[in-house]
Design an enzyme around this catalytic site. Structure first.
Site, PDB file in Angstrom:
ATOM      1  NE  ARG A 270      -4.057  -2.347   1.983  1.00 53.43           N
ATOM      2  CZ  ARG A 270      -4.355  -3.372   2.779  1.00 53.43           C
ATOM      3  NH1 ARG A 270      -3.999  -3.160   3.734  1.00 53.43           N
ATOM      4  NH2 ARG A 270      -5.283  -4.011   2.166  1.00 53.43           N
ATOM      5  CE1 TYR A 408      -2.153  -2.843  -9.838  1.00 54.94           C
ATOM      6  CE2 TYR A 408      -2.219  -1.184  -8.301  1.00 54.94           C
ATOM      7  CZ  TYR A 408      -1.464  -1.751  -9.627  1.00 54.94           C
ATOM      8  OH  TYR A 408      -0.706  -1.062 -10.334  1.00 54.94           O
ATOM      9  CD  GLU A 409      -0.523  -3.963  -3.272  1.00 56.50           C
ATOM     10  OE1 GLU A 409      -0.809  -4.628  -2.488  1.00 56.50           O
ATOM     11  OE2 GLU A 409       0.280  -4.090  -4.231  1.00 56.50           O
ATOM     12  N   GLY A 410      -6.005  -3.895  -2.212  1.00 55.64           N
ATOM     13  CA  GLY A 410      -7.048  -3.563  -1.224  1.00 55.64           C
ATOM     14  C   GLY A 410      -7.686  -2.384  -1.804  1.00 55.64           C
TER      15      GLY A 410
END
Length: 601
Positions: A270, A408-410
């Site tokens: 993140r 992406y990455e949550g």
């Protein structure tokens, strides 16, 4: 050990309840000579190998992405975060952020391949692998001899990562696991040598991680490349495992530890993703400034028009704020890692705990900077007008590439809820004292406000008071929400999202002000007038967002006298004594950009 660390290094989330001095934060102006040389060599690689061949990435030239990755490996750029004993450069966290920042601005296709390989493809082995696993795999990954990929997402398991159906069954002789399942959206799948695969053993509550070599004769097959909106030359495929045999010694960490590995890998991902959005903003802003200076309409450059200058000023301001907050957090993480290592913790454990400590800031940055890069590229298209919509200019590909960063990455929605949720958990564990400050805010609301005229003659005196007041808004809204809903707060997602936006703006605005104050003390206020204007402009916009989201949050759970009191508090805490001239601030920033013909901060 923990007590010693606490004396030296602040904890994650403490920015909300502790006053931070500008001398105590790291800024891009603090880069060492070595870091500046590293930055320049990365920029040279990017301009020569990536920017000059941007059309190849847009034409889905996957082979060129792979060959560019090999060149990056030869230059040591794939091993910046890898300890020297495993063939890497063993650089500190700030330096790894710097490389990630400047290597990612030319094209999202390469940026994604680089991030997937160095982050989620290599890092889980570096941080969780046994000595044998690290010696076997990491040197090849650090040099680019091999490439890594990460297999977590499944058709039915996206944000709910722990719900994956892929199974790992132990053989009768206990020598290997047989993995069967389907993974999707796997970056680097088309050219990777090794996968980090997450699968469930039996009826385990949590998934388990495995290191799986990419051997098609071992039950591994793939779909064709996905057709995507952006990051077109980033290899993205579905991967199928059909009774793929994996030696038991290739289990990563312990059985059932996969979910923890996945979450910690995402924390690092993140903040690195925030870094990966920074140079894209600089390049888009520079491109927009150059075009605006060259484009003549009504017998004058469009860069002389207020409507265009306003856009350029906002684009530059957001980029500057993103830099300020990203490198502040990166150095906090680096200091935390160093403090733990000084106490005798292994590098693996120190890095894991260091990043985990600042998971709140990592989520904040992921959301803020990914949204700013989208806004920046969108305004870039607008400044170019019709040409911006054409593939002949770099704006439309920048806009398409930027879109994935919010997913992406949550997703940003998940990260918004995580940032507030993690902060409340820290408070409950006693790691961050939210209760005391929240009670003080409640007392302040009940008391009579001061009508004294404060002395705001010093630089940022008023802005710092406003930032402190924005923190009170968060404590007021989040504190009351926790009192009202307790453990059920998780179910009130819209309220969490509103609280998160307040939290994000506080961190971003404070970081920008502190960086600029430090800069003004070092160079003199007269030398950094444009940066001062950016810090003031960012805060002005932040106050508006806090006001809007605070009102929404209060209205969602408070009624009657309580609501009236909180709305009065919100008004008091978002009030300027001296409202800034926003048009003049933008004009000052734009004038500098137009004169320099580039992003120059």
């Amino acid at each position: 050990m923990a007590d010693t660390i606490e004396k030296n290094v602040t904890r994650g989330g403490q920015f909300l309840v502790k006053e931070t001095k500008c001398e105590d934060i790291f800024t891009p102006e603090d880069f060492s000579e070595e870091q500046l040389m590293m930055r320049d060599s990365v920029k040279e690689f990017v301009d020569k190998e990536l920017w000059a061949h941007k059309d190849r990435f847009e034409k889905k030239d996957y082979a060129y992405t792979e060959s560019s990755m090999r060149k990056a490996g030869e230059l040591g750029l794939l091993g910046v975060a890898v300890p020297e004993e495993y063939g890497g450069l063993g650089m500190g966290f700030v330096s790894t952020m710097l490389v990630c920042d400047y290597i990612s601005g030319a094209t999202g296709s390469f940026s994604t391949a680089f991030g997937a390989h160095t982050g989620i493809g290599t890092m889980p082995i570096t941080l969780y692998g046994t000595e044998e696993q690290k010696k076997k795999y990491v040197p090849k990954l650090a040099t680019g001899e091999w490439f890594g990929a990460y297999c977590l997402t499944e058709p039915g398991a996206g944000s709910d990562a722990n719900s994956g159906k892929t199974k790992a069954v132990l053989s009768e002789d206990g020598k290997y696991y047989s993995i069967t399942g389907q993974k999707m959206w796997i970056s680097n799948a088309g050219f990777c040598s090794v996968f980090i695969v997450f699968a469930r053993i039996g009826d385990d509550k949590n998934i388990t991680g495995f290191i799986v070599e990419n051997d098609p004769s071992n039950g591994i097959s793939m779909n064709e490349e996905e057709h995507k909106l952006g990051i077109r030359a980033s290899s993205t495929r579905q991967v199928f495992f059909n009774e793929t045999k994996v030696p038991v010694e290739n289990m990563l960490s312990e059985r059932g530890n996969g979910f923890k590995i996945a979450m910690n890998a995402l924390n690092v991902g993140r903040i690195k993703l925030a870094a990966a959005c920074l140079d894209a903003q600089r390049r888009v802003t520079s491109g927009a400034v150059k075009y605006a200076n060259e484009r003549i309409q009504f017998n004058t450059s469009i860069s002389s028009f207020g409507a265009i200058r306003s856009k350029l000023a906002e684009m530059a301001t957001n980029a500057y704020a993103g830099e300020s907050a990203s490198y502040r957090a990166a150095k906090d993480i680096e200091d935390r890692i160093a403090a733990r290592e000084a106490e005798g913790t292994s590098h693996q454990e120190a890095e894991l705990k260091g990043v985990e400590e600042y998971a709140i800031e990592c989520s904040i940055l992921k959301v803020a900077v990914s949204e700013d890069v989208q806004s920046c590229s969108d305004e870039g298209i607008q400044i170019f007008g019709g040409m911006g919509f054409s593939e002949d200019t770099p704006m439309e590909s920048a806009w398409r590439d930027a879109r994935i960063a919010r997913i992406y990455e949550g997703t940003n929605e998940i990260n918004r809820m995580l940032s507030v949720g993690m902060l409340i958990k820290k408070a409950m564990k006693g790691h961050v004292d939210l209760l005391g400050p929240a009670m003080k805010v409640q007392e302040e609301l009940m008391g009579i406000p001061s009508f004294d005229t404060p002395d705001f003659s010093e630089l940022f005196a008023e802005e710092k008071v406003i930032v402190a007041n924005l923190k009170k808004v968060f404590l007021m809204v989040a504190g009351s929400a926790v009192q009202k809903y307790g453990p059920e707060l998780d179910a009130h997602q819209q309220l969490l999202m509103a609280a998160s936006d307040i939290l994000i703006e506080i961190y971003m605005a404070e970081s920008t002000i502190l960086r600029t104050e430090k800069l003004a003390k070092a160079q003199g206020e007269d030398k950094v007038q444009e940066q001062i204007a950016m810090a003031k402009l960012y805060l002005y916009k932040a106050v508006d967002i806090v006001n809007l989201r605070g009102k929404e949050g209060i209205a969602s759970f408070a009624e009657g006298d309580e609501q009236r009191m909180m709305l009065m508090g919100l008004k008091r805490f978002t009030k300027y004594t001296n409202l800034p001239n926003v048009v003049a601030l933008r004009e000052k920033i734009a004038a500098k950009l137009v004169a320099e013909d580039t992003y120059c901060f």
